[in-house]
Design an enzyme around this catalytic site. Structure first.
Site, mmCIF file in Angstrom:
data_model
loop_
_atom_site.group_PDB
_atom_site.id
_atom_site.type_symbol
_atom_site.label_atom_id
_atom_site.label_comp_id
_atom_site.label_asym_id
_atom_site.label_seq_id
_atom_site.Cartn_x
_atom_site.Cartn_y
_atom_site.Cartn_z
ATOM 1 C CG ASP A 88 -0.241 -0.118 2.509
ATOM 2 O OD1 ASP A 88 0.992 -0.347 2.502
ATOM 3 O OD2 ASP A 88 -0.892 0.033 3.557
ATOM 4 C CG HIS A 136 21.679 2.841 -17.679
ATOM 5 N ND1 HIS A 136 20.727 2.447 -18.573
ATOM 6 C CD2 HIS A 136 22.117 4.045 -18.121
ATOM 7 C CE1 HIS A 136 20.598 3.362 -19.522
ATOM 8 N NE2 HIS A 136 21.437 4.337 -19.272
ATOM 9 C CG ASP A 181 24.727 10.920 -15.098
ATOM 10 O OD1 ASP A 181 24.054 11.932 -14.824
ATOM 11 O OD2 ASP A 181 24.673 10.345 -16.202
ATOM 12 C CG ASP A 241 21.542 14.250 -17.588
ATOM 13 O OD1 ASP A 241 22.253 13.670 -16.756
ATOM 14 O OD2 ASP A 241 21.229 13.752 -18.696
ATOM 15 C CG HIS A 248 26.876 7.438 -24.104
ATOM 16 N ND1 HIS A 248 27.150 8.781 -24.273
ATOM 17 C CD2 HIS A 248 27.708 7.015 -23.124
ATOM 18 C CE1 HIS A 248 28.082 9.143 -23.413
ATOM 19 N NE2 HIS A 248 28.458 8.082 -22.722
ATOM 20 C CG HIS A 296 19.909 13.429 -23.561
ATOM 21 N ND1 HIS A 296 19.258 14.195 -22.627
ATOM 22 C CD2 HIS A 296 20.933 12.829 -22.887
ATOM 23 C CE1 HIS A 296 19.838 14.029 -21.436
ATOM 24 N NE2 HIS A 296 20.876 13.220 -21.570
ATOM 25 C CG HIS A 326 17.029 10.696 -21.686
ATOM 26 N ND1 HIS A 326 17.202 9.344 -21.553
ATOM 27 C CD2 HIS A 326 18.167 11.252 -21.209
ATOM 28 C CE1 HIS A 326 18.395 9.096 -21.017
ATOM 29 N NE2 HIS A 326 19.001 10.244 -20.800
ATOM 30 C CD GLU A 340 24.864 12.581 -21.795
ATOM 31 O OE1 GLU A 340 25.252 11.708 -21.016
ATOM 32 O OE2 GLU A 340 23.676 12.896 -21.943
ATOM 33 C CE1 TYR A 365 31.217 6.142 -19.371
ATOM 34 C CE2 TYR A 365 30.959 6.008 -21.767
ATOM 35 C CZ TYR A 365 30.704 6.649 -20.569
ATOM 36 O OH TYR A 365 29.942 7.788 -20.561
ATOM 37 N NE ARG A 421 27.555 10.126 -18.422
ATOM 38 C CZ ARG A 421 27.480 8.895 -17.965
ATOM 39 N NH1 ARG A 421 28.121 7.921 -18.592
ATOM 40 N NH2 ARG A 421 26.780 8.601 -16.888
ATOM 41 C CD GLU A 443 24.838 14.210 -18.685
ATOM 42 O OE1 GLU A 443 25.010 13.440 -17.718
ATOM 43 O OE2 GLU A 443 23.871 14.133 -19.463
HETATM 44 N N1 GLY Z 1 21.593 10.595 -16.785
HETATM 45 C C1 GLY Z 1 21.256 10.018 -18.009
HETATM 46 C C2 GLY Z 1 22.025 10.601 -19.115
HETATM 47 O O1 GLY Z 1 23.073 11.153 -18.920
HETATM 48 O O2 GLY Z 1 21.571 10.616 -20.222
HETATM 49 MN MN MN Z 2 22.417 12.889 -20.157
HETATM 50 MN MN MN Z 3 23.519 12.081 -17.102
#
Ligand code: GLY
Ligand code: MN
Ligand code: MN
Length: 435
Positions: free
Chosen positions: A36, A237, A254, A265, A344, A348, A355, A378, A382, A400, A402
């Protein structure tokens, strides 16, 4: 966001769909986490964009040109007993008074009222497949109209996202103010985490700094933070955030927040002990140079993809310079030889959703950047432990960097200004407040 801004957006959409159309937008359903206990409720971004209304169990109906009212809402009725438990509800009167609806009805009356409105329209704009329960109800209403015989049914069912998401892609001044604030809060939190970082802490202790800073500034997480040290820096992730950080590890963080429905982000990568190893620094410097090259491409008139192309070139050159890739540059780029290390894209759209919505291509061509578009920049490299053909000294290095930008008339504004970026800046910041 002022009521006028929401009203302006509804008018824009109504102008786009035209008379004889109806647009239907359901609120996000509440979701059970376990037994619940519910998840924290977050309104659907499309619905909020057009209403500013944060309650569940609501449906916005836009019917341009309808004599009896163009902006209709179905919402929960007032209920003093329920409000004692769950908090105040606007109710239909409140929705008319405070949220700009021409008319509003209890959501329990929707089956009686909405089919009659749909019946009078030629076109229904609705995003099917997002809210399965509402999908079923809509199909049920249309089926009932058909069965009734003599009733009119709409000729066309059209997705709304194309039009609405194109509007959302261009951020207005008040939206950019919100994005700036979300970015600033994330910058403060990253600075805070970086200054407290030291070997022996657990990843979740770094995560805790973000939650603390976000909440104290009235923001929440915009996505699950990634706090990955050592080998975890290579797990794109990674969310467990439970490893003890060791001397010599890199840490990739991140984490961004949502403030007033707008997201940031942001990623920073740093050595846990405040000193890059030569290998970590070599990778870091390539990613930094790739990010700088990507930034240089973000200006009105350039293609969305130009920043990615620039980053790919720098990363491929860099990996070749340190011996991880071998061969002709153009061939390495054309064959995607960099992809095992950079899998990647370079960014975005950013907005109400981290996103964010909006097409990246228009009739098969990369979109041109225009003022008011917000995006992330970003690049990353890796090198997972065990990567074949790569000497061991490079294993477990994931980097990374970003940042968030908004396209301006001249170029772009860096929303995440005020964070260390270069290797030297990062080294000076890490552990500066650690005890
Ligand atoms: N945090 C997700 C990305 O960097 O796209
Ligand atoms: Mn991002
Ligand atoms: Mn990110």
């Amino acid at each position: 966001m002022s009521p006028r801004e929401f009203s302006r957006r509804r008018r824009q959409i109504m102008r786009m769909i035209g008379k004889g159309s109806v647009a239907l937008l359901p609120a996000a359903p509440a979701k059970v986490r376990n037994r619940d206990v519910e998840y924290y409720y977050r309104q659907d971004s499309d619905f909020y964009y057009l209403t500013g209304f944060a309650e569940p169990e609501a449906v916005l109906v836009l019917a341009p040109g309808r004599a009896a009212g163009e902006v209709l809402m179905f919402c929960r009725d007032r209920d003093l007993e329920r409000e004692t438990w769950d908090g105040a509800r606007a109710g239909p009167e409140g929705v008319v008074a405070d949220f700009g609806a021409d008319d509003a009805f209890p959501i329990t009356d929707m089956d009686d009222i909405l089919p009659g409105i749909i019946e009078q329209c030629e076109r229904v704009y609705y995003n099917i497949g997002m809210h399965t329960e509402f999908d079923q109800r809509l199909i049920g209403w249309v089926a009932a109209l058909r069965e009734r015989g003599g009733a009119h049914t709409p000729d066309e069912f059209i997705g709304l996202d194309h039009l609405l998401h194109d509007l959302r892609l261009f951020k207005s001044r008040p939206e950019i103010t919100k994005l700036r604030r979300a970015a600033k809060i994330a910058v403060t939190a990253h600075n805070r985490a970086m200054s407290l970082c030291r070997p022996g802490l657990h990843e979740y202790e770094i995560e805790a700094e973000f939650i603390h800073e976000f909440r104290r500034q009235g923001a929440r997480l915009s996505y699950l933070p990634i706090v990955g040290s050592g080998p975890n820096s290579c797990v794109l992730h990674y969310h467990a955030n439970d490893r003890r950080m060791e001397d010599g590890d890199l840490l990739l963080v991140d984490a961004g927040c949502e403030f007033g429905y707008y997201a940031s982000d942001v990623t920073r990568t740093y050595p846990v002990n405040g000193r890059f190893t030569p290998e970590q620094r070599a990778i870091y410097d390539i990613v930094l140079e790739a990010q700088t090259a990507a930034f240089d491409q973000i200006a009105p008139g350039n293609h969305w993809n130009d920043a990615h192309v620039a980053a790919v070139r720098v990363i491929t050159l860099g990996l070749r310079a340190i011996g991880l890739l071998k061969g002709n540059l153009r061939t390495l780029i054309r064959t995607g030889a960099y992809r095992p290390f950079f899998m990647h894209r370079t960014g975005h759209w950013l907005g109400m959703d981290v996103h964010d919505v909006g097409d990246y291509k228009v009739s098969d061509h990369w979109r041109l950047l225009e003022r008011g578009m917000a995006l992330t920049v970003e690049p990353g490299i890796y090198i997972a432990p065990g990567t074949r053909g790569v000497p061991k000294r490079w294993w477990g290095i994931g980097v990374r960097i970003e940042d968030d930008v908004v396209v301006t008339t001249e170029g772009h504004e860096l929303l995440t200004d005020g964070l260390p970026r270069t290797a030297d800046e990062v080294e000076a910041a890490v552990g500066s407040r650690a005890s």
